[in-house]
Design an enzyme around this catalytic site. Structure first.
Site, PDB file in Angstrom:
ATOM      1  N   ASP A  86      -7.568  -3.751   5.902  1.00 58.29           N
ATOM      2  CA  ASP A  86      -8.874  -3.153   6.160  1.00 58.29           C
ATOM      3  C   ASP A  86      -9.588  -2.928   4.831  1.00 58.29           C
ATOM      4  O   ASP A  86      -9.074  -3.254   3.761  1.00 58.29           O
ATOM      5  CB  ASP A  86      -8.747  -1.845   6.956  1.00 58.29           C
ATOM      6  CG  ASP A  86      -7.898  -0.794   6.251  1.00 58.29           C
ATOM      7  OD1 ASP A  86      -7.618  -0.935   5.043  1.00 58.29           O
ATOM      8  OD2 ASP A  86      -7.512   0.181   6.906  1.00 58.29           O
ATOM      9  N   GLU A 116       0.824  -1.212   0.000  1.00 58.64           N
ATOM     10  CA  GLU A 116       0.000   0.000   0.000  1.00 58.64           C
ATOM     11  C   GLU A 116       0.854   1.256   0.000  1.00 58.64           C
ATOM     12  O   GLU A 116       0.470   2.283  -0.542  1.00 58.64           O
ATOM     13  CB  GLU A 116      -0.924   0.011   1.223  1.00 58.64           C
ATOM     14  CG  GLU A 116      -1.828   1.231   1.289  1.00 58.64           C
ATOM     15  CD  GLU A 116      -3.007   1.047   2.220  1.00 58.64           C
ATOM     16  OE1 GLU A 116      -3.486   2.042   2.763  1.00 58.64           O
ATOM     17  OE2 GLU A 116      -3.467  -0.095   2.387  1.00 58.64           O
ATOM     18  N   LYS A 117       2.036   1.176   0.632  1.00 56.88           N
ATOM     19  CA  LYS A 117       2.882   2.358   0.757  1.00 56.88           C
ATOM     20  C   LYS A 117       4.343   1.933   0.809  1.00 56.88           C
ATOM     21  O   LYS A 117       4.659   0.764   1.096  1.00 56.88           O
ATOM     22  CB  LYS A 117       2.495   3.166   1.996  1.00 56.88           C
ATOM     23  CG  LYS A 117       2.514   2.351   3.268  1.00 56.88           C
ATOM     24  CD  LYS A 117       2.076   3.174   4.476  1.00 56.88           C
ATOM     25  CE  LYS A 117       0.597   3.376   4.571  1.00 56.88           C
ATOM     26  NZ  LYS A 117      -0.120   2.134   4.932  1.00 56.88           N
ATOM     27  N   ARG A 152      -4.762   1.871  12.524  1.00 55.89           N
ATOM     28  CA  ARG A 152      -6.115   2.289  12.112  1.00 55.89           C
ATOM     29  C   ARG A 152      -7.111   1.168  12.394  1.00 55.89           C
ATOM     30  O   ARG A 152      -7.791   0.663  11.508  1.00 55.89           O
ATOM     31  CB  ARG A 152      -6.120   2.664  10.631  1.00 55.89           C
ATOM     32  CG  ARG A 152      -5.261   3.875  10.322  1.00 55.89           C
ATOM     33  CD  ARG A 152      -5.248   4.173   8.832  1.00 55.89           C
ATOM     34  NE  ARG A 152      -4.356   5.268   8.516  1.00 55.89           N
ATOM     35  CZ  ARG A 152      -4.715   6.401   7.908  1.00 55.89           C
ATOM     36  NH1 ARG A 152      -5.978   6.576   7.566  1.00 55.89           N
ATOM     37  NH2 ARG A 152      -3.842   7.337   7.648  1.00 55.89           N
ATOM     38  N   TYR A 208      -0.436  -2.165  13.652  1.00 57.45           N
ATOM     39  CA  TYR A 208      -1.266  -1.366  12.734  1.00 57.45           C
ATOM     40  C   TYR A 208      -2.235  -0.479  13.512  1.00 57.45           C
ATOM     41  O   TYR A 208      -3.027  -0.963  14.322  1.00 57.45           O
ATOM     42  CB  TYR A 208      -2.036  -2.308  11.808  1.00 57.45           C
ATOM     43  CG  TYR A 208      -2.924  -1.615  10.813  1.00 57.45           C
ATOM     44  CD1 TYR A 208      -2.378  -0.936   9.742  1.00 57.45           C
ATOM     45  CD2 TYR A 208      -4.305  -1.638  10.960  1.00 57.45           C
ATOM     46  CE1 TYR A 208      -3.197  -0.301   8.818  1.00 57.45           C
ATOM     47  CE2 TYR A 208      -5.124  -1.006  10.042  1.00 57.45           C
ATOM     48  CZ  TYR A 208      -4.566  -0.335   8.970  1.00 57.45           C
ATOM     49  OH  TYR A 208      -5.370   0.295   8.072  1.00 57.45           O
ATOM     50  N   ASP A 238      -3.108  -2.657   3.222  1.00 54.35           N
ATOM     51  CA  ASP A 238      -3.375  -2.715   4.662  1.00 54.35           C
ATOM     52  C   ASP A 238      -4.576  -3.620   4.932  1.00 54.35           C
ATOM     53  O   ASP A 238      -5.460  -3.774   4.076  1.00 54.35           O
ATOM     54  CB  ASP A 238      -3.649  -1.311   5.204  1.00 54.35           C
ATOM     55  CG  ASP A 238      -2.364  -0.512   5.407  1.00 54.35           C
ATOM     56  OD1 ASP A 238      -1.278  -1.103   5.325  1.00 54.35           O
ATOM     57  OD2 ASP A 238      -2.457   0.707   5.645  1.00 54.35           O
TER      58      ASP A 238
END
Length: 649
Positions: free
Chosen positions: A104, A7-8, A322, A320, A102
């Site tokens: 989610d 993702e990043k 969030r 993580y 991620d």
């Protein structure tokens, strides 16, 4: 060649470091043996603008609404084209692809929409990482899943993205255009979450502005009993003028009784003792951490999120962040002693807490049944060195570690005492609290508790030593702060009137998600609908006007919280996106029919709000007035007058 799309970049580096072999840097990627690890930069794609579907829509017109795409399109974000090109080239050479977004809903969407947009048709594996430490990443690489198992999550995220576009594009255009007709120059942004959040603040500000304080009076008596002294409060009966909370509205009855009290004899006619046992607060979800950090350190929700991201990505000290979960997997309990020892032993405060922990204790926090895609925030076990962090980063880490360490402390045990005295045929009540076992409590506060009542025996006599009257005024509700607004978004059912909807919302995640709540508050500030007044969040004149001009249903939390419930059902394969979007389109048509320039004109002319540092009007703040009737003494403190506040233009 296996292509892993993270993702990043920070996640990509952690994955590359966990793979066997030397890491070779490439343009927009890292090559490790037969693996290439590349990355997104947040969302590389976004929903296409209305004029991409029809050039006519470039001009904003009411007769174009509602705009509803037949076939949805995505377009590259302006700064994403270079990384998309990198991913396209590596996909051409790949024979295996791994989705490493991620864990989610948005993480699932962010990477998968890129894979599909670039035309990959082969199988995709799913890599789920919530801890960037190398051992955790290695374990995740050894236990990858089939990405097809996560399609319901993707469909829910995609439905959310399309629904937000439909709602925001159509309502923002409608109310911006009616605003222009009413003389407002500028865009009026309407969103399915941001607008109900603004509505919460506007309604609270209106309650404060319209509040009329009412005086009430509290009569107290200091009593001498066999084992010491205590203070008790008069409980006036229904024959006296009381408000709906049982507060005395006229001073006369208190004065008449107070004059007779000094030296009066009474008796303890009721005594109730209750032993209470309270387990430690659970480890943090993101929102729970944002609430506590705002109260303790006056940090904004966005700042707390940024600090957590830094602790997770840059320092790899926490899992993580969030997360909406406050429980941890049972496997974490087996590793807790080693993990927390590594994490805490380098810090004096944390080491002190660590020394008091009993790792043989069981805790309700470790429960696999209550852990979903991600778990509560927790230390990863990497040693904590405050010198390598900012003060705020260290503060946030200590909070996260404290709540996990507290799971290995005894419960807080107290004895709650309620005593009722009869004096001159009137009831007086006293309450006390005695700490029997402090348990986890010292980790959370160093403040002294209120002194307990002296030992009491039912039936014993009591003598009034002194009596007095506290003259008070009812207070308006407090304005929202970052902490209380995030908490309101978490517990949105409290702000719903319909009993059936309230029951439904108690089982949902509230307004917004862990990943979006801080951003929603910042968006409202950036768009000029809210301002910060000290620690308070207040609505501006524009924010007040927008809420007044919109249909009530668009400004209240019921709709968007129920959206989240429908999206969760889609993510859990209990619902499909099409019925959800069809229902939304029907709602949109009803809402658009209510767009009215005259209502907007009235809203703009009648709105009173706040400008930076200068609220137009607000709560009248007063201190309590206190008077004594015992021994003929009476003292009062002055009242602080409300400040005049300039209306915004």
């Amino acid at each position: 060649m296996r292509l892993i799309i993270a993702e990043k970049p920070s996640l990509a580096r952690a994955i590359a470091d966990a793979l066997p072999g030397n890491v070779q840097r490439r343009d927009g990627a890292l090559e490790v043996g037969d693996n290439v690890v590349s990355w997104c930069l947040g969302h590389l794609l976004e929903q296409a603008a209305p004029d991409a579907y029809d050039p006519r829509f470039k001009q904003w017109r009411l007769d174009h609404l509602p705009i509803i795409p037949d076939t949805w399109r995505l377009t590259p974000r302006p700064k994403a084209r270079g990384q998309l090109k990198v991913l396209r080239e590596w996909l051409k050479r790949a024979d295996r692809v791994v989705h490493a977004g991620d864990p989610d809903r948005e993480g699932q969407l962010l990477v998968q929409e890129v894979i599909e947009h670039l035309g990959w048709r082969g199988p995709v594996e799913r890599l789920l990482i919530s801890d960037l430490n190398r051992p955790a990443v290695v374990r995740a690489l050894d236990t990858m899943a089939d990405n097809r198992d996560y399609q319901p999550l993707y469909r829910a995220a995609q439905a959310r993205s399309r629904a937000d576009w439909l709602y925001g594009i159509n309502l923002s255009r409608a109310w911006t255009l009616t605003g222009r007709q009413a003389g407002h120059d500028g865009v009026l942004s309407v969103g399915r979450v941001q607008t109900p959040v603004l509505g919460l603040v506007v309604r609270r500000d209106n309650e404060i502005a319209r509040f009329v304080p009412r005086p009430f009076h509290v009569l107290w008596a200091d009593l001498r009993v066999a084992a010491g002294t205590l203070r008790a409060w008069w409980q006036p009966g229904e024959s006296h003028p009381l408000d709906d909370q049982g507060r005395l509205l006229q001073r006369g009855p208190a004065e008449a009784l107070g004059a007779r009290l000094p030296g009066a004899e009474g008796r303890l006619t009721g005594l109730e003792a209750q032993h209470k046992r309270q387990s430690a607060p659970l480890p943090y979800s993101l929102s729970a951490l944002q609430v506590d950090a705002a109260r303790r350190y006056r940090l904004s929700a966005k700042r707390v999120l940024d600090l957590c991201q830094s602790l997770y990505e840059r320092h790899q000290l926490i899992t993580y962040p969030r997360s909406d979960c406050r429980h941890l997997p049972r496997a974490h309990r087996d590793e807790a002693r080693a993990t927390l020892t590594r994490a805490c032993q380098g810090d004096e405060m944390l080491a002190g807490w660590l020394n008091g922990a009993d790792f043989a204790r069981r805790s309700r926090a470790y429960d696999d049944a209550k852990v979903g895609a991600h778990h509560a925030l927790a230390p990863t076990g990497k040693p904590f060195d405050a010198a390598r962090l900012s003060r705020e980063e260290a503060d946030i880490f200590r909070l996260i570690a404290r709540n996990v360490l507290a799971q290995f402390y005894p419960a807080l045990e107290t004895r709650e005492i309620k005593a009722e005295f009869t004096i001159l045929d009137e009831r007086f009540r006293a309450q006390g609290r005695e700490i029997l076992v402090p348990g986890w409590k010292p980790l959370f506060t160093t403040r002294d508790e209120a002194p307990p009542l002296p030992p009491l025996t039912e039936g014993e006599s009591a003598t009034v030593v002194e009596a007095g009257i506290d003259d008070k005024e009812t207070r308006p509700p407090e304005p929202f702060t970052d902490a209380s607004l995030i908490k309101a978004m978490m517990n949105i059912a409290r702000y719903v009137d319909d009993p059936a909807v309230k029951r439904t919302l108690r089982d949902t995640d509230g307004l917004g998600t862990e990943a979006t709540r801080a951003g929603i508050v910042e968006t409202l500030l950036d768009r000029g609908y809210l301002v910060r007044q000290g620690g308070a969040l207040r609505a501006t004149r524009t924010g007040q006007a927008l809420i007044a001009a919109l249909p009530d249903a668009a400004t209240r939390p019921e709709r968007t919280a129920l959206w989240e419930q429908r999206l969760r059902a889609i993510a859990e394969s209990q619902d499909q996106p099409a019925p959800f979007l069809d229902a939304l389109i029907g709602d949109l048509r009803t809402l658009l029919a209510a767009a009215d320039s005259e209502r907007m004109r009235q809203a703009l002319s009648g709105a009173e709000g706040f400008t930076a540092g200068k609220p137009t009007r607000g709560a009248k703040r007063t201190t309590n007035r206190r008077g004594k009737t015992g021994r003929g003494k009476r003292t009062t403190t002055g009242r602080r007058t409300s400040r005049t506040r300039k209306e915004t233009s």
